[in-house]
Design a protein around this motif. Sequence first.
Motif, PDB file in Angstrom:
ATOM      1  N   THR A  36       0.972  -1.010  -0.031  1.00  0.00           N
ATOM      2  CA  THR A  36      -0.067  -0.023   0.134  1.00  0.00           C
ATOM      3  C   THR A  36       0.860   1.319   0.064  1.00  0.00           C
ATOM      4  OG1 THR A  36      -1.671  -1.196   1.224  1.00  0.00           O
ATOM      5  CG2 THR A  36      -1.731   1.107   1.110  1.00  0.00           C
ATOM      6  N   VAL A  37       1.872   1.314   0.884  1.00  0.00           N
ATOM      7  CA  VAL A  37       2.807   2.622   0.935  1.00  0.00           C
ATOM      8  C   VAL A  37       3.454   2.625  -0.524  1.00  0.00           C
ATOM      9  CG1 VAL A  37       4.792   3.237   1.915  1.00  0.00           C
ATOM     10  CG2 VAL A  37       3.168   2.310   3.239  1.00  0.00           C
ATOM     11  N   HIS A  38       3.957   1.368  -0.946  1.00  0.00           N
ATOM     12  CA  HIS A  38       4.586   1.649  -2.203  1.00  0.00           C
ATOM     13  C   HIS A  38       3.571   2.134  -3.372  1.00  0.00           C
ATOM     14  CE1 HIS A  38       6.541   0.341  -6.106  1.00  0.00           C
ATOM     15  NE2 HIS A  38       7.700   0.629  -5.277  1.00  0.00           N
ATOM     16  N   LYS A  39       2.311   1.557  -3.534  1.00  0.00           N
ATOM     17  CA  LYS A  39       1.460   2.174  -4.432  1.00  0.00           C
ATOM     18  C   LYS A  39       1.262   3.659  -4.104  1.00  0.00           C
ATOM     19  CE  LYS A  39      -2.734   1.046  -6.728  1.00  0.00           C
ATOM     20  NZ  LYS A  39      -2.947   0.245  -7.690  1.00  0.00           N
ATOM     21  N   ASP A  40       1.077   4.030  -2.873  1.00  0.00           N
ATOM     22  CA  ASP A  40       0.628   5.398  -2.430  1.00  0.00           C
ATOM     23  C   ASP A  40       1.795   6.106  -3.090  1.00  0.00           C
ATOM     24  OD1 ASP A  40      -1.634   4.561  -1.215  1.00  0.00           O
ATOM     25  OD2 ASP A  40      -0.967   4.936   0.779  1.00  0.00           O
ATOM     26  N   LEU A  41       3.016   5.830  -2.849  1.00  0.00           N
ATOM     27  CA  LEU A  41       4.058   6.866  -3.097  1.00  0.00           C
ATOM     28  C   LEU A  41       4.689   6.815  -4.615  1.00  0.00           C
ATOM     29  CD1 LEU A  41       6.117   5.993  -0.002  1.00  0.00           C
ATOM     30  CD2 LEU A  41       4.635   8.223  -0.475  1.00  0.00           C
ATOM     31  N   THR A  42       4.375   5.579  -5.263  1.00  0.00           N
ATOM     32  CA  THR A  42       4.936   5.641  -6.997  1.00  0.00           C
ATOM     33  C   THR A  42       3.787   5.858  -7.582  1.00  0.00           C
ATOM     34  OG1 THR A  42       4.385   3.311  -6.812  1.00  0.00           O
ATOM     35  CG2 THR A  42       6.629   3.978  -6.120  1.00  0.00           C
ATOM     36  N   GLU A  43       2.382   5.786  -7.441  1.00  0.00           N
ATOM     37  CA  GLU A  43       1.358   5.964  -8.359  1.00  0.00           C
ATOM     38  C   GLU A  43       0.418   7.224  -7.887  1.00  0.00           C
ATOM     39  OE1 GLU A  43      -0.722   2.237  -9.104  1.00  0.00           O
ATOM     40  OE2 GLU A  43       1.150   1.180  -9.259  1.00  0.00           O
ATOM     41  N   ARG A  44       0.004   6.844  -6.703  1.00  0.00           N
ATOM     42  CA  ARG A  44      -1.108   8.181  -6.319  1.00  0.00           C
ATOM     43  C   ARG A  44      -0.456   9.412  -6.048  1.00  0.00           C
ATOM     44  NH1 ARG A  44      -3.442   3.300  -2.327  1.00  0.00           N
ATOM     45  NH2 ARG A  44      -4.937   2.295  -4.134  1.00  0.00           N
ATOM     46  N   LEU A  45       0.631   9.280  -5.502  1.00  0.00           N
ATOM     47  CA  LEU A  45       1.346  10.768  -5.127  1.00  0.00           C
ATOM     48  C   LEU A  45       1.603  11.594  -6.350  1.00  0.00           C
ATOM     49  CD1 LEU A  45       2.472  12.759  -2.826  1.00  0.00           C
ATOM     50  CD2 LEU A  45       4.608  11.709  -2.969  1.00  0.00           C
ATOM     51  N   LEU A  46       2.008  10.860  -7.556  1.00  0.00           N
ATOM     52  CA  LEU A  46       2.324  11.335  -8.651  1.00  0.00           C
ATOM     53  C   LEU A  46       1.040  12.233  -9.124  1.00  0.00           C
ATOM     54  CD1 LEU A  46       4.039  12.009 -10.854  1.00  0.00           C
ATOM     55  CD2 LEU A  46       3.679   9.744 -11.965  1.00  0.00           C
ATOM     56  N   GLU A  47      -0.081  11.782  -8.879  1.00  0.00           N
ATOM     57  CA  GLU A  47      -1.434  12.089  -9.453  1.00  0.00           C
ATOM     58  C   GLU A  47      -1.760  13.428  -8.540  1.00  0.00           C
ATOM     59  OE1 GLU A  47      -4.588   9.401  -9.434  1.00  0.00           O
ATOM     60  OE2 GLU A  47      -3.456   7.908 -10.351  1.00  0.00           O
ATOM     61  N   LEU A  48      -1.390  13.492  -7.138  1.00  0.00           N
ATOM     62  CA  LEU A  48      -1.726  14.554  -6.443  1.00  0.00           C
ATOM     63  C   LEU A  48      -0.638  15.671  -6.351  1.00  0.00           C
ATOM     64  CD1 LEU A  48      -2.843  12.145  -3.178  1.00  0.00           C
ATOM     65  CD2 LEU A  48      -4.147  13.392  -4.579  1.00  0.00           C
ATOM     66  N   ASN A  49       0.725  15.352  -6.410  1.00  0.00           N
ATOM     67  CA  ASN A  49       1.737  16.328  -6.101  1.00  0.00           C
ATOM     68  C   ASN A  49       2.884  15.892  -6.584  1.00  0.00           C
ATOM     69  OD1 ASN A  49       3.477  18.067  -5.031  1.00  0.00           O
ATOM     70  ND2 ASN A  49       2.415  18.563  -3.352  1.00  0.00           N
ATOM     71  N   LYS A  50       3.379  16.201  -7.999  1.00  0.00           N
ATOM     72  CA  LYS A  50       4.490  15.775  -8.783  1.00  0.00           C
ATOM     73  C   LYS A  50       5.763  16.384  -7.805  1.00  0.00           C
ATOM     74  CE  LYS A  50       6.466  15.645 -13.167  1.00  0.00           C
ATOM     75  NZ  LYS A  50       6.507  14.312 -13.900  1.00  0.00           N
ATOM     76  N   GLU A  51       5.812  17.644  -7.338  1.00  0.00           N
ATOM     77  CA  GLU A  51       6.718  18.274  -6.757  1.00  0.00           C
ATOM     78  C   GLU A  51       7.212  17.083  -5.430  1.00  0.00           C
ATOM     79  OE1 GLU A  51       7.901  22.023  -3.997  1.00  0.00           O
ATOM     80  OE2 GLU A  51       6.654  22.556  -5.700  1.00  0.00           O
ATOM     81  N   GLN A  52       6.224  16.771  -4.505  1.00  0.00           N
ATOM     82  CA  GLN A  52       6.464  16.054  -3.409  1.00  0.00           C
ATOM     83  C   GLN A  52       6.864  14.623  -3.979  1.00  0.00           C
ATOM     84  OE1 GLN A  52       6.700  18.032  -0.995  1.00  0.00           O
ATOM     85  NE2 GLN A  52       5.285  16.991   0.299  1.00  0.00           N
ATOM     86  N   TYR A  53       6.369  14.164  -5.098  1.00  0.00           N
ATOM     87  CA  TYR A  53       6.659  12.869  -5.691  1.00  0.00           C
ATOM     88  C   TYR A  53       7.916  12.800  -5.836  1.00  0.00           C
ATOM     89  CZ  TYR A  53       7.326   9.186  -9.221  1.00  0.00           C
ATOM     90  OH  TYR A  53       7.625   8.265  -9.866  1.00  0.00           O
ATOM     91  N   GLU A  54       8.549  13.943  -6.439  1.00  0.00           N
ATOM     92  CA  GLU A  54      10.096  13.956  -6.840  1.00  0.00           C
ATOM     93  C   GLU A  54      11.048  13.881  -5.692  1.00  0.00           C
ATOM     94  OE1 GLU A  54      11.472  13.312  -9.728  1.00  0.00           O
ATOM     95  OE2 GLU A  54       9.471  13.523 -10.788  1.00  0.00           O
ATOM     96  N   LYS A  55      10.571  14.495  -4.426  1.00  0.00           N
ATOM     97  CA  LYS A  55      11.132  14.388  -3.316  1.00  0.00           C
ATOM     98  C   LYS A  55      11.356  13.060  -2.647  1.00  0.00           C
ATOM     99  CE  LYS A  55      10.503  19.204  -2.142  1.00  0.00           C
ATOM    100  NZ  LYS A  55       9.650  20.165  -1.071  1.00  0.00           N
ATOM    101  N   VAL A  56      10.244  12.444  -2.812  1.00  0.00           N
ATOM    102  CA  VAL A  56      10.152  10.939  -2.026  1.00  0.00           C
ATOM    103  C   VAL A  56      10.701   9.918  -2.843  1.00  0.00           C
ATOM    104  CG1 VAL A  56       8.340   9.266  -1.730  1.00  0.00           C
ATOM    105  CG2 VAL A  56       7.839  11.415  -0.943  1.00  0.00           C
ATOM    106  N   LYS A  57      10.676  10.174  -4.413  1.00  0.00           N
ATOM    107  CA  LYS A  57      11.416   9.402  -5.207  1.00  0.00           C
ATOM    108  C   LYS A  57      12.754   9.348  -4.917  1.00  0.00           C
ATOM    109  CE  LYS A  57      11.759   8.134  -9.917  1.00  0.00           C
ATOM    110  NZ  LYS A  57      12.919   7.436  -9.783  1.00  0.00           N
ATOM    111  N   ALA A  58      13.477  10.445  -4.581  1.00  0.00           N
ATOM    112  CA  ALA A  58      14.958  10.818  -4.315  1.00  0.00           C
ATOM    113  C   ALA A  58      15.198   9.973  -2.989  1.00  0.00           C
ATOM    114  CB  ALA A  58      15.260  12.020  -3.992  1.00  0.00           C
TER     115      ALA A  58
END
Length: 109
Positions: A36-58
Amino acid sequence: MQEYIEKRVLEICDYIIQTGATVRQAAMQFGVSKSTVHKDLTERLLELNKEQYEKVKAVLDNNKAERHLRGGEATRQKYAHQAQLWSKGEKNNDFARNMTCIHNEKILK
């Protein structure tokens, strides 16, 4: 996406950015599965906030690069604990059979 899912995604995102936590640590903190965490961070977050997604991805990429080091440290601690038990006289036959170091030299004789 349902509101409670959006809220969870953003909370997990903030937690990982602030602490540098692993997916496993975040899952335990929020009481959800690693999947669930992985899906939240790699798929759902990208839809919600691309800037935060890039930070989490790092952070996630860094954790992935370091995971072999954490695994090695866990193994070292495991054998150190077993050696401590052995020295206290708590003999374990499986431990005695498996207690070899990298160069196949017996650690304890």
